[in-house]
Design an enzyme around this catalytic site. Sequence first.
Site, PDB file in Angstrom:
ATOM      1  N   LYS B  42      37.663   2.365  16.255  1.00 16.72           N
ATOM      2  CA  LYS B  42      37.871   1.237  17.175  1.00 16.72           C
ATOM      3  C   LYS B  42      37.533  -0.036  16.393  1.00 16.72           C
ATOM      4  O   LYS B  42      36.656  -0.030  15.517  1.00 16.72           O
ATOM      5  CB  LYS B  42      36.902   1.394  18.368  1.00 16.72           C
ATOM      6  CG  LYS B  42      37.098   0.400  19.515  1.00 16.72           C
ATOM      7  CD  LYS B  42      36.176   0.775  20.680  1.00 16.72           C
ATOM      8  CE  LYS B  42      36.348  -0.160  21.865  1.00 16.72           C
ATOM      9  NZ  LYS B  42      35.515   0.256  23.029  1.00 16.72           N
ATOM     10  N   SER B 117      37.900   0.573  27.184  1.00 18.87           N
ATOM     11  CA  SER B 117      38.412  -0.387  26.204  1.00 18.87           C
ATOM     12  C   SER B 117      38.708   0.275  24.849  1.00 18.87           C
ATOM     13  O   SER B 117      39.106  -0.418  23.922  1.00 18.87           O
ATOM     14  CB  SER B 117      37.342  -1.480  25.987  1.00 18.87           C
ATOM     15  OG  SER B 117      36.156  -0.863  25.490  1.00 18.87           O
ATOM     16  N   SER B 141      34.192   3.429  28.620  1.00 21.71           N
ATOM     17  CA  SER B 141      35.282   3.028  27.729  1.00 21.71           C
ATOM     18  C   SER B 141      35.754   4.087  26.740  1.00 21.71           C
ATOM     19  O   SER B 141      36.720   3.856  26.023  1.00 21.71           O
ATOM     20  CB  SER B 141      34.848   1.783  26.939  1.00 21.71           C
ATOM     21  OG  SER B 141      34.741   0.702  27.854  1.00 21.71           O
TER      22      SER B 141
END
Lengths: 477, 452, 95
Positions: B42, B117, B141
Amino acid sequence: MNYEVVIGIEIHCELKTKTKMFSGSPTSFNEPANTCVNEIDLAFPGTLPTVNKEAVRKGIMACAAFNLEIDTLLKFDRKNYYYSDLPKGFQITQQFHPLGKNGYVDIEVDGNTKRIGINRIHLEEDTAKQFHIDDETLIDFNRAGTPLIEIVSDPDMSSGSEASAYVETLRQTLLYIGVSDVKMEEGSMRCDVNISLNKPNEPYGTKVEIKNLNSISNVARAIDYEIKRQSEILDKGEKVISSTRRFDESSRTTIEMRRKEGGVDYKFFPDPNIVPIRLSDDWVKEIVNSLPELPSERKKRYKNDYGLNDNEINVYLGNRDLAELFEECMKYGDKARSISNWLITDVLAWLSKNNVEIKNSELKPKELVRMIELIEEKVISSTQGKDIVLDGIMKGELTEDIINEKGLKQVSDEGMLLEVINKVLDEQPQSIVDYANGKDRAVKFLMGQVMKKTRGQANPSLANKLIVEELAKRINK
Amino acid sequence: MEKIYKAFEKAKNDKCNAIVTLVEPKENLNKGKLSGEPIILKDNISTKGIRTTASSKILDNYYPIFDATVVEKIKAEGGVIIGKASMDELAMGGTNLAAYTGPVLNPWDYKRMSGGSSGGSAAAVASGIVSFAIGSDTGDSVRKPASFCGIVGVKPTYGRISRYGVVAYASSLDHVGYFTRNVKDASLMLEVLAGRDDKDMTSSFKEVKEYSKLLNSDVKGKKIAVFKNVIDSLDNENTLNLFNDLLNKLKEKGAIIEEVSFDNDLMRTLFPVYFIIANCEATSNHSNLDGLRFGVSEDGDDTREVVINSRTKGFGSLIRKRFVIGSFGLHEENQEKVFKKAQRIRRLIVEEVKKCLEEYDCLIAPASNDIAPLLEGNKIDELSDKYLIAENHMVIGNFTGYPSMTVPMGFEKGCPIGVNITCKAFDEENMFNIGLAIEESTGLKDLVAKVD
Amino acid sequence: MIEKEYIKELAHELMFDLSEEEVVEIQKEYETFSKQLELLEKIDTKDVKPMPYPFENETNYLREDVVTHVITQEDALRNASYSKEGHFVVHKVVK
């Protein structure tokens, strides 16, 4: 109209550690810009703080030195505000659980003692250094994150002299216990004064903060000026404005920097990245016990036990290594006065001439005392001590060895001296005539000759007496 | 390196807009648990010399000068990083629509979102680019996008994986998590990433077991608590049927299934308590983003204006709006009513869950009410129980810090939906075992969306 | 209702601006938010201490005072928009 003056002082001291408060980069002074930093000091994304153990230890020593209650559960909070010298956008400090609370320090002003309360001491981190050059701001983060303690006094002071005595006592003690090098001019100790005036037994007046006080004397000057300034305002029936002022050294006045419109809200909250840290009671006790004798106690002891005068004591309070050396020497002979004289004048002079630090000098305390005894017993003269023996013992040699090698023993044996004196008189008939004709100078000349023959070892007072007696015999013959 | 270059090619032709920065694979001679494995991170995970933007314009030109601890651990075990994945800006979102590089599409249906996310990382695994991807989980997330993308999403116990080098969102809720396509890989990945890190004071000293070797899907006698408040707030029949089928299968395997209910008023506060704590901590955590030392800097007449312009242009609208709420909650006059109130309720929630998991091996519930919503779907009523509880119950894992993971449960309209389990602190061994039992019951494992 | 001025003030304190629409959006979102706040008020939290960390057990770890990590001046300034003589510079645009 004289008003009650209420003064509280906040002191920030840089702690003498190798690394920063919350990161493993080195603390520094005067290094090239941004060379003593890492990503944590620059608050790069994803960095996290780690608490410096030595900074905590030194913080505890400061708390112990000023009689504060120590909280062994260490908690840190965030003080949120934006400024270009504060990389994280918040300062990690201890708002809700300071390291120490409710202490005090006794100060001496014009001979009487006053107790000043110390509300709290807490650990926090320093900001970066900024330079404004025409329209640009240059930022060096070497200082960012340097460990600080903030010492917040109770508003117990009421004059410039009390305030400067307070700052000086704190400065001397912190230096003495080795927590900080407390150099106000270099900024490793900074002092902000909060001062307000009020009519007797009325509530405190509006508080004004004075910053940029970089010497003890400026603390007193700034306060004396501010008392005058605020008194004039109040005398005219006007109101003092709550503001921050800067002390201007050249004009010796305080100049308004900014108005304090309502308190700034720093949105304090516990730092979620630092869980509470439990200090072990043994570790804290060990630190407290490791505290050296404080200047205040040492002063009393030196006065009562050794009868030293204030000047001598002040030298020792400013130089802990010398004081320790003095106490070592006292173990070998109860001669406080003479040991102190030799240390403060001759030894210190030798050390600075030879650029040697006390803790690295090879002087054996026992030998200094031995030399002093020999001088008192008139085995050697004090000039011989100063000129010859001292240099040797400062290099670790033994007094006895130096005296034997250099043949320094004072000859006090009358028989031996008479022999030498008569030989001199035989060789110097003219001096006898001069003496007879009243020229006393002759005796000094004869003394010189005797000293030469005995390589300076003749006991001067005894030799002088015998010369005069022999001259008298020769003249009456 | 052959597997790695194949993955790198796939990453280049990613159809889901999941990749923000491609990373030229560098041979990694270390032998270890991830030898020869391509890894995607990420984009809030600092990678030395590789652009790290956290999907925010203000970090568009930011090249970290250090690796996050998890990156060091991946490299030490032979893993090779091939890309940085898209995310909601600063991880402050649950849809991955608020990515600076545009929304991430769900590999199973491009008209639907990946969830956020950590949407990019989830899509990268689900579309078969990589078998392992790293994400972060502050509210759900990792676990929500794992459900929407039909893969395994793990958020271990708080402190298991060091957060050093991971762009902070809300430090008391943030966890590094990860995605795999099966439970065995998930158990192996924890061995790689977990362990004490002196650079993170919240990092745990607890021993890291050889989870992949201790796997045992025998759930006989294990007590499983069905999270009744969530069930009562669901309205999707298909989801309920899938969930009940699963429970029956687990019962057949000897598990003891019982329903557990927490105080429903307390459960309705799950979302606002999260929203307040997260925004308050985030506004402080991102005060360092000012364009002065790094990041995109705008001009201005003085320092103050330079910072204001940089932050105004550098942060998306959603971020700035949430910072305002966060600052509002931290202000002295509001802290008691907002921030501290939320923190007190957090303690009540944690205590109830703690009591439950002292009796039960895990708490179980569908990860969400429906499959991945449409990109242009209508907005859900944020005051409904469905939103407050069904869509946000996984935040319990962040309040408590307890280990929690999502495993695929079934399909609807060709799109996957997952089931979520949460165990007591540091009980990952039990969590992987139950996860494996679920995987064996549903037969859903190593799912890869057909990406045309 | 939350005043527009107050919203703008909060934004300025946080060193950024909001457009007019954004201020209006916040006012609308604040309506939902304040209703959610009411959900919090329903919960009795008397004598309940705030919980700032998931795990509150104390640590006794303290970092030894040993220099472990320094970066070069070049790395420090690598991401800076403006630098001069080893310093970060906040460049002023002279109109």
